[in-house]
Structure formats: C-alpha cells, structure tokens
Design a protein around this motif. Structure first.
Motif, PDB file in Angstrom:
ATOM      1  N   LYS A  54      87.508  84.405  34.050  1.00 24.79           N
ATOM      2  CA  LYS A  54      86.149  84.073  34.523  1.00 24.79           C
ATOM      3  C   LYS A  54      85.799  84.934  35.742  1.00 24.79           C
ATOM      4  CE  LYS A  54      83.991  80.107  36.855  1.00 24.79           C
ATOM      5  NZ  LYS A  54      82.632  79.943  36.361  1.00 24.79           N
ATOM      6  N   ALA A  55      86.703  85.002  36.703  1.00 28.72           N
ATOM      7  CA  ALA A  55      86.429  85.771  37.937  1.00 28.72           C
ATOM      8  C   ALA A  55      86.250  87.248  37.627  1.00 28.72           C
ATOM      9  CB  ALA A  55      87.574  85.559  38.934  1.00 28.72           C
ATOM     10  N   TRP A  56      87.122  87.810  36.787  1.00 31.01           N
ATOM     11  CA  TRP A  56      87.020  89.233  36.464  1.00 31.01           C
ATOM     12  C   TRP A  56      85.696  89.544  35.761  1.00 31.01           C
ATOM     13  CZ3 TRP A  56      92.524  90.497  34.056  1.00 31.01           C
ATOM     14  CH2 TRP A  56      93.473  90.505  35.088  1.00 31.01           C
ATOM     15  N   MET A  57      85.307  88.683  34.848  1.00 30.39           N
ATOM     16  CA  MET A  57      84.070  88.940  34.100  1.00 30.39           C
ATOM     17  C   MET A  57      82.835  88.714  34.968  1.00 30.39           C
ATOM     18  SD  MET A  57      84.904  87.556  30.275  1.00 30.39           S
ATOM     19  CE  MET A  57      83.417  88.267  29.567  1.00 30.39           C
ATOM     20  N   GLU A  58      82.870  87.680  35.807  1.00 33.11           N
ATOM     21  CA  GLU A  58      81.698  87.410  36.665  1.00 33.11           C
ATOM     22  C   GLU A  58      81.479  88.547  37.653  1.00 33.11           C
ATOM     23  OE1 GLU A  58      82.263  83.473  38.322  1.00 33.11           O
ATOM     24  OE2 GLU A  58      81.241  82.562  36.590  1.00 33.11           O
ATOM     25  N   GLU A  59      82.591  89.096  38.157  1.00 32.04           N
ATOM     26  CA  GLU A  59      82.487  90.199  39.121  1.00 32.04           C
ATOM     27  C   GLU A  59      81.822  91.416  38.472  1.00 32.04           C
ATOM     28  OE1 GLU A  59      85.937  90.834  41.899  1.00 32.04           O
ATOM     29  OE2 GLU A  59      85.927  92.742  40.842  1.00 32.04           O
ATOM     30  N   SER A  60      82.193  91.712  37.259  1.00 28.31           N
ATOM     31  CA  SER A  60      81.663  92.895  36.590  1.00 28.31           C
ATOM     32  C   SER A  60      80.249  92.669  36.055  1.00 28.31           C
ATOM     33  CB  SER A  60      82.599  93.294  35.448  1.00 28.31           C
ATOM     34  OG  SER A  60      82.002  94.262  34.640  1.00 28.31           O
ATOM     35  N   LEU A  61      80.008  91.528  35.437  1.00 32.41           N
ATOM     36  CA  LEU A  61      78.719  91.298  34.751  1.00 32.41           C
ATOM     37  C   LEU A  61      77.661  90.695  35.674  1.00 32.41           C
ATOM     38  CD1 LEU A  61      80.137  89.823  31.408  1.00 32.41           C
ATOM     39  CD2 LEU A  61      78.857  91.960  31.596  1.00 32.41           C
ATOM     40  N   GLU A  62      78.098  90.116  36.799  1.00 35.93           N
ATOM     41  CA  GLU A  62      77.200  89.404  37.725  1.00 35.93           C
ATOM     42  C   GLU A  62      76.403  88.323  36.987  1.00 35.93           C
ATOM     43  OE1 GLU A  62      75.135  92.593  39.697  1.00 35.93           O
ATOM     44  OE2 GLU A  62      76.780  92.857  41.115  1.00 35.93           O
ATOM     45  N   LEU A  63      77.125  87.607  36.143  1.00 31.36           N
ATOM     46  CA  LEU A  63      76.543  86.504  35.379  1.00 31.36           C
ATOM     47  C   LEU A  63      77.539  85.340  35.417  1.00 31.36           C
ATOM     48  CD1 LEU A  63      75.545  88.329  32.070  1.00 31.36           C
ATOM     49  CD2 LEU A  63      73.932  87.256  33.656  1.00 31.36           C
ATOM     50  N   PRO A  64      77.045  84.098  35.269  1.00 30.98           N
ATOM     51  CA  PRO A  64      78.010  82.986  35.163  1.00 30.98           C
ATOM     52  C   PRO A  64      78.792  83.062  33.845  1.00 30.98           C
ATOM     53  CG  PRO A  64      75.753  82.193  34.851  1.00 30.98           C
ATOM     54  CD  PRO A  64      75.654  83.641  35.234  1.00 30.98           C
ATOM     55  N   VAL A  65      80.084  82.812  33.956  1.00 31.44           N
ATOM     56  CA  VAL A  65      80.970  82.865  32.781  1.00 31.44           C
ATOM     57  C   VAL A  65      81.676  81.512  32.658  1.00 31.44           C
ATOM     58  CG1 VAL A  65      83.033  83.956  31.787  1.00 31.44           C
ATOM     59  CG2 VAL A  65      81.309  85.365  32.955  1.00 31.44           C
ATOM     60  N   ALA A  66      81.739  80.984  31.448  1.00 32.30           N
ATOM     61  CA  ALA A  66      82.461  79.727  31.206  1.00 32.30           C
ATOM     62  C   ALA A  66      83.510  79.978  30.140  1.00 32.30           C
ATOM     63  CB  ALA A  66      81.495  78.644  30.734  1.00 32.30           C
ATOM     64  N   ILE A  67      84.739  79.517  30.377  1.00 35.14           N
ATOM     65  CA  ILE A  67      85.772  79.673  29.349  1.00 35.14           C
ATOM     66  C   ILE A  67      86.139  78.305  28.782  1.00 35.14           C
ATOM     67  CG2 ILE A  67      86.667  81.763  30.451  1.00 35.14           C
ATOM     68  CD1 ILE A  67      89.246  80.133  31.058  1.00 35.14           C
ATOM     69  N   GLU A  68      86.550  78.324  27.555  1.00 36.14           N
ATOM     70  CA  GLU A  68      86.897  77.068  26.882  1.00 36.14           C
ATOM     71  C   GLU A  68      88.012  77.350  25.875  1.00 36.14           C
ATOM     72  OE1 GLU A  68      87.457  73.862  26.580  1.00 36.14           O
ATOM     73  OE2 GLU A  68      85.377  73.488  27.160  1.00 36.14           O
ATOM     74  N   ASN A  69      88.910  76.417  25.757  1.00 37.11           N
ATOM     75  CA  ASN A  69      89.933  76.469  24.709  1.00 37.11           C
ATOM     76  C   ASN A  69      89.240  76.638  23.350  1.00 37.11           C
ATOM     77  OD1 ASN A  69      91.189  74.633  22.539  1.00 37.11           O
ATOM     78  ND2 ASN A  69      92.898  75.161  23.863  1.00 37.11           N
ATOM     79  N   ASP A  70      89.763  77.517  22.499  1.00 38.94           N
ATOM     80  CA  ASP A  70      89.049  77.825  21.253  1.00 38.94           C
ATOM     81  C   ASP A  70      88.886  76.615  20.328  1.00 38.94           C
ATOM     82  OD1 ASP A  70      91.745  77.834  20.602  1.00 38.94           O
ATOM     83  OD2 ASP A  70      91.716  79.768  19.575  1.00 38.94           O
ATOM     84  N   ALA A  71      89.889  75.744  20.306  1.00 40.45           N
ATOM     85  CA  ALA A  71      89.764  74.550  19.454  1.00 40.45           C
ATOM     86  C   ALA A  71      88.688  73.617  19.998  1.00 40.45           C
ATOM     87  CB  ALA A  71      91.100  73.818  19.365  1.00 40.45           C
ATOM     88  N   ASN A  72      88.592  73.509  21.329  1.00 40.60           N
ATOM     89  CA  ASN A  72      87.535  72.698  21.927  1.00 40.60           C
ATOM     90  C   ASN A  72      86.170  73.308  21.661  1.00 40.60           C
ATOM     91  OD1 ASN A  72      89.136  70.702  22.995  1.00 40.60           O
ATOM     92  ND2 ASN A  72      89.253  71.595  25.026  1.00 40.60           N
ATOM     93  N   ALA A  73      86.084  74.639  21.778  1.00 41.68           N
ATOM     94  CA  ALA A  73      84.807  75.319  21.511  1.00 41.68           C
ATOM     95  C   ALA A  73      84.386  75.074  20.064  1.00 41.68           C
ATOM     96  CB  ALA A  73      84.941  76.817  21.786  1.00 41.68           C
ATOM     97  N   TRP A  74      85.345  75.155  19.158  1.00 39.25           N
ATOM     98  CA  TRP A  74      85.086  74.921  17.740  1.00 39.25           C
ATOM     99  C   TRP A  74      84.552  73.502  17.536  1.00 39.25           C
ATOM    100  CZ3 TRP A  74      87.471  71.543  14.231  1.00 39.25           C
ATOM    101  CH2 TRP A  74      87.228  71.809  12.882  1.00 39.25           C
ATOM    102  N   ALA A  75      85.219  72.527  18.185  1.00 40.07           N
ATOM    103  CA  ALA A  75      84.798  71.122  18.052  1.00 40.07           C
ATOM    104  C   ALA A  75      83.388  70.930  18.611  1.00 40.07           C
ATOM    105  CB  ALA A  75      85.787  70.211  18.776  1.00 40.07           C
ATOM    106  N   LEU A  76      83.126  71.548  19.746  1.00 41.74           N
ATOM    107  CA  LEU A  76      81.805  71.421  20.374  1.00 41.74           C
ATOM    108  C   LEU A  76      80.720  72.030  19.487  1.00 41.74           C
ATOM    109  CD1 LEU A  76      80.796  70.191  22.963  1.00 41.74           C
ATOM    110  CD2 LEU A  76      81.284  72.355  24.149  1.00 41.74           C
TER     111      LEU A  76
END
Ligand SMILES: [Zn+2]
Length: 338
Positions: free
Chosen positions: A115-137
């Motif tokens: 999250k920190a690495w991506m936010e620093e580069s993209l200057e956007l909020p980044v959210a990470i989620e376990n793939d099985a949880n993302a699938w369920a959601l």
C-alpha cells in the motif's frame, strides 16, 4: 523497468461512466488481472499481464503501478482522477496496514508494504485485501449474494478458502486472518493437510480431494468412464474429468463427488451453526461439479446443523467467476459498500 506492453491484452468494453473510476488489481503468482471499475461496479476495461514474480516484490509492485498507468492511458483517463486503487492478493496480509506478510504464490515476499509503495508512486489511496475476501465481497455486492446481509463464500479449488459477510460487513478477524475455512477440522483422524493439521476440509473438498476419492474407487476396480476420459486428458485424473464423467451418468464418478459433498456438508453445517448465513456461495473449479456435489452437501448439512439455521439456507454456485475478486478489491472506493 521493463513493461511488456505487447503482451498485454486490453479491451474497452463500453466507453461510458468514465468519471470516478477505480483501478482494481488481482495479483496472482502467474498473472496480474486488472480492470478499471466504475461506481456501479461495472468493468470498463480489463487486461492481464504476467506477474514476473521471480523478479522480486519491488519489481512486481512496479508492474502493478505500470498496469494502472496502462489501463488509464488505454481509456484516455488521467490517473489522478481515479478514486483509488484496490489490490486483491493471496495472504496472509493486513488490510489496515497495507502489508503482505507473505504470499504462497509470490516467492520471497516478506512484510511487503504494498500500500505504501503504491500510494507513494501513484499519489492515490490504495486498499489491499486478501483475494478470497475480495472474491467474497464481489459476489456479495454484485453476484450470487446480492440482496443478502449475511453470507459465506467458499472457494473449492487447489485449496479451500473463503470469506464471511456478517450484517453487511466483511469479517477480517484480529489479524486479518479470518475465514480460513479450508483448515477447519472435519475428521480428527483424517489425512495430513499441507498446514500440518489432520483432516482439514481442504484435504477433502479441494481438487486433490476429489481425485483422492476417485482414486480409491479406481483401486477397487470399478467400471467407470473416468478411465477413458483420463486417457484422453493430458493431465490424467483431475476434478474436472470426474465432474465430466458424473455429468455423463457415471455412477462411480457421482459417488466420488457425493463423498466430497458429504465432507463439504459437515463444513457447511459448522459454518451455518456459527454464522447463521442466508446463503453459502460455492466457487472454484470443484464447485463446477454442481448438483453432484451440492445435493449431498445439502443433505449432510441438514443432518447435522440446527434446523433453524439450515431450513432456509441457500447453497448456490458463484456467479461472477474471476471478476468477483476484481469487483471486491474495488469495493472500498465504491459508494454505499461495506
Ligand atoms: Zn489444513
């Protein structure tokens, strides 16, 4: 970094609702699947590129970042207009800290602050989620679980995983490690599981579990179409071959799936008694066996769970396939979502 744009395939499905998009990334060991998703949960553009996991975590995160840029340029959308970036990844990981502790498909990953690495580069909020949880959601919001408030998803594939939605919220647990359904003990004296325990649900209700049940019948010398299907299949015995034979009326294949279904039913009874969901959604390759698996599972769960929790419980197949994880990973930036 090297970005093999030539190997990327991207396609704009429909050029509408291009305001307020979310970039969504499903990070697997072999491929990164990516999409821009609009606020209605529709995929506007998608692409897939190789993860190049062997080149290490920094390289992979750079590829995730370049994929976001590539999706935006292909859609002629400015990166800074995105609402955010959601990443689904096999864990264990901590969604609130944005750290992947390690990942079974990503060699050498240890406490990667994605999250920190991506936010620093993209200057956007980044959210990470376990793939099985993302699938369920994703299934909860846009697929089979739409309209429910209490739902459990189970993925039955190489492994068994899942996600839990209680009162409209995804359950993460104290360390973000909840919903490891594959490792609930179903048989205290059962075969050894990869996790070190014995008789886990994953031992029985995974693709390997289907093959094990079928192999036991083959050893008994039963007459089955599975043998000829195996001969025509370069991979030999697979859960798909067993499901195919079952659909062709092959009784031994149906019995192998029924055995897997009965173990799955034990797991479902436990889940139903604990969470009292309205619906259990089954996904993954093994769920492709459909009624040959689901009906024995339903019967077994009815024998074991409280009548009140099981009577109205719907056990259904997932609807969205691979898109569920992409839509679920985007969920933190969608309106009116958990
Ligand atoms: Zn286990």
């Amino acid at each position: 970094m090297t970005t093999k744009t030539a190997s990327r395939g991207s396609k704009v499905r429909k050029a509408r609702n291009l305001r307020g998009l979310i970039a969504s990334l499903d990070l697997g060991g072999t491929y990164i699947k990516a999409a821009l998703v609009n606020r209605n949960g529709e995929i506007v553009i998608r692409e897939r590129c190789s993860t190049e996991a062997g080149l290490g975590s920094r390289h992979v995160v750079k590829r995730l970042i370049s994929t976001v840029h590539h999706l935006c340029s292909a859609t002629e959308v400015s990166v800074d207009t995105l609402l955010g970036v959601g990443v689904g990844c096999a864990g264990p990981l901590n969604p609130s800290e944005g750290i992947v502790y390690h990942s079974p498909n990503l060699p050498g990953w240890s406490r990667v602050p994605i999250k920190a690495w991506m936010e620093e580069s993209l200057e956007l909020p980044v959210a990470i989620e376990n793939d099985a949880n993302a699938w369920a959601l994703g299934e909860y919001l846009f697929g089979a679980g739409r309209g429910t408030r209490n739902m459990v998803c189970l993925t039955l594939g190489t492994g068994v995983g899942g996600g839990i939605v209680v009162d409209g919220r995804l359950v993460h647990g104290a360390k973000g490690l909840a919903a490891e359904f594959g490792h609930m003990t179903i048989n205290t004296r059962g075969a050894r599981c990869k996790c070190g325990n014995r008789g886990c649900l994953e031992v029985y209700a995974s693709a390997a579990g289907v093959c094990r049940a079928m192999r036991r019948l083959l050893r008994k010398g039963v007459r089955t179409k599975v043998k000829s299907l195996m001969a025509n299949n370069p991979k030999g015995l697979t859960s798909k071959v067993v499901a195919q034979a079952a659909r062709q009326g092959d009784k031994p294949a149906q019995e192998a799936l029924a055995e897997v279904g009965r173990y799955l039913g034990v797991g479902i009874a436990n889940i139903a008694n604990i969470f009292n969901p309205e619906m259990i959604v089954l996904g993954g390759a093994v769920a492709g066996a459909g009624r040959f698996l689901i009906e024995p599972a339903r019967d077994e769960s009815k024998r074991r769970a409280f009548p009140g929790v099981i009577q109205n419980l719907k056990i259904v197949r997932a609807k969205l396939g691979g898109d569920a994880a992409l839509l679920g990973a985007a969920a933190p930036f969608l309106e009116n979502t958990p």
